[in-house]
Design a protein around this motif. Sequence first.
Motif, short mmCIF file in Angstrom:
data_model
loop_
_atom_site.label_atom_id
_atom_site.label_comp_id
_atom_site.label_asym_id
_atom_site.label_seq_id
_atom_site.Cartn_x
_atom_site.Cartn_y
_atom_site.Cartn_z
N UNK A 62 -22.09 -37.04 51.95
CA UNK A 62 -23.47 -37.43 51.66
C UNK A 62 -23.53 -37.13 49.94
N UNK A 63 -24.24 -37.79 49.39
CA UNK A 63 -24.53 -37.75 48.10
C UNK A 63 -26.12 -37.53 47.50
N UNK A 64 -26.67 -36.69 46.76
CA UNK A 64 -27.81 -36.75 46.35
C UNK A 64 -27.90 -37.52 45.05
N UNK A 65 -29.14 -37.74 44.50
CA UNK A 65 -29.56 -38.48 43.09
C UNK A 65 -28.92 -37.88 41.94
N UNK A 66 -28.76 -36.51 42.29
CA UNK A 66 -28.00 -35.66 41.00
C UNK A 66 -26.88 -35.72 41.12
N UNK A 67 -26.03 -36.21 42.04
CA UNK A 67 -24.56 -36.52 42.21
C UNK A 67 -24.15 -35.10 42.71
N UNK A 68 -24.81 -34.32 43.54
CA UNK A 68 -24.13 -33.29 44.33
C UNK A 68 -23.56 -33.99 45.79
N UNK A 69 -22.74 -33.32 46.27
CA UNK A 69 -22.05 -33.90 47.46
C UNK A 69 -22.07 -32.88 48.68
N UNK A 99 -18.55 -28.70 52.82
CA UNK A 99 -18.16 -28.29 51.50
C UNK A 99 -19.34 -28.86 50.77
N UNK A 100 -20.17 -28.13 50.16
CA UNK A 100 -21.07 -28.46 49.09
C UNK A 100 -20.70 -28.33 47.84
N UNK A 101 -20.78 -29.42 47.14
CA UNK A 101 -20.27 -29.45 45.80
C UNK A 101 -21.43 -29.71 44.87
N UNK A 102 -21.75 -28.65 43.76
CA UNK A 102 -22.64 -28.97 42.82
C UNK A 102 -22.04 -28.71 41.54
N UNK A 103 -22.01 -29.42 40.65
CA UNK A 103 -21.52 -29.17 39.26
C UNK A 103 -20.19 -28.98 39.61
N UNK A 106 -26.41 -28.07 38.66
CA UNK A 106 -26.48 -26.98 39.63
C UNK A 106 -26.04 -25.77 39.10
N UNK A 107 -24.93 -25.48 38.15
CA UNK A 107 -24.49 -24.34 37.82
C UNK A 107 -24.39 -23.21 38.88
N UNK A 108 -24.51 -21.81 38.31
CA UNK A 108 -24.36 -20.68 39.10
C UNK A 108 -25.40 -20.13 39.25
N UNK A 109 -26.42 -20.33 38.66
CA UNK A 109 -27.62 -19.57 38.86
C UNK A 109 -27.68 -18.31 37.82
N UNK A 117 -32.88 -28.54 42.58
CA UNK A 117 -31.71 -28.35 42.01
C UNK A 117 -30.80 -27.35 42.66
N UNK A 118 -29.54 -27.63 42.86
CA UNK A 118 -28.64 -26.52 43.67
C UNK A 118 -27.90 -25.81 42.75
N UNK A 119 -28.75 -24.66 42.36
CA UNK A 119 -28.24 -23.72 41.66
C UNK A 119 -27.43 -22.71 42.70
N UNK A 120 -26.97 -21.64 42.26
CA UNK A 120 -25.78 -20.97 43.19
C UNK A 120 -26.82 -20.11 44.25
N UNK A 121 -28.11 -19.70 43.84
CA UNK A 121 -28.97 -19.21 44.85
C UNK A 121 -29.25 -20.21 45.84
N UNK A 122 -29.74 -21.28 45.24
CA UNK A 122 -30.29 -22.40 46.09
C UNK A 122 -29.28 -23.05 47.16
N UNK A 123 -28.08 -23.08 46.73
CA UNK A 123 -26.88 -23.64 47.48
C UNK A 123 -26.69 -22.79 48.62
N UNK A 124 -26.44 -21.40 48.26
CA UNK A 124 -26.32 -20.33 49.53
C UNK A 124 -27.55 -20.37 50.75
#
Length: 254
Positions: A23-30, A106-110, A250-253, A65-72
Amino acid sequence: MEISVRSNVGKRRKTNQDYADYFVTSEDCYLFVLCDGVGGHLAGDVASELTAKFLGNLFKDYRVTFTDQQSTEWIRDAVEGVNQYIYQKSLEDNQLEGMGTTLIMALISGDSIYIAHVGDSRAYAFSQGELVQLTEDQSLVNELIRIGEITAEEGLEHPSRNIVTQSIGITPTVSYELAKLSMHEIDRLMLCSDGLTNMLTLEEMNQLFAQQTDIDALGLQLIDKANEAGGKDNITLILLTCPQIEATVGGDGE
């Protein structure tokens, strides 16, 4: 990024209880999700498909936005949420009682890759000619190997090799494991069910990865080899290339 998703019923099974999608978001996160219906339980195919679709819908609806904290945090909430969802479904329908599934996602952000898993479906990374297992099975056999009761070789033929110690939907709570790596560290990533890894050794898979750069062809070759080795279970895999990007989404926060 090149992506290949393949699933095969194998040589012994009449139905396919695996399910994989991305699946893909509008911000190209997978988000890549692969599930394997828990062997011996009813409606494993239902559990695997419902789990993947639940996570996909949750991911696509996420507006932060999927920052490091938001992703986990998202992964934590998603795993807990889908476990409750599948568990409740099994209670509401007698035909679905006891259903469950493994989960590898697997979540991919940046350039960050977050890998979470429940059960014995696995993630592998290929880099500089070497295939490395990234996850550790949550299974009875792996626990016996860890405490020295059996060897890894003995585990391949152990009668309890299909018993997982954690799975989605079987109990009200679930334990998962989480790892993080960078797109810059690897060339290719593979998520797969145990129908592949129970049939092929790490060395056999490594050889195919080293010889084949086209991931569609690689996926077919891995499945063919697993079937040639016996095809005792459903075989499902997700393969993707990891381009050396400079993206900062996304970055790493930090």
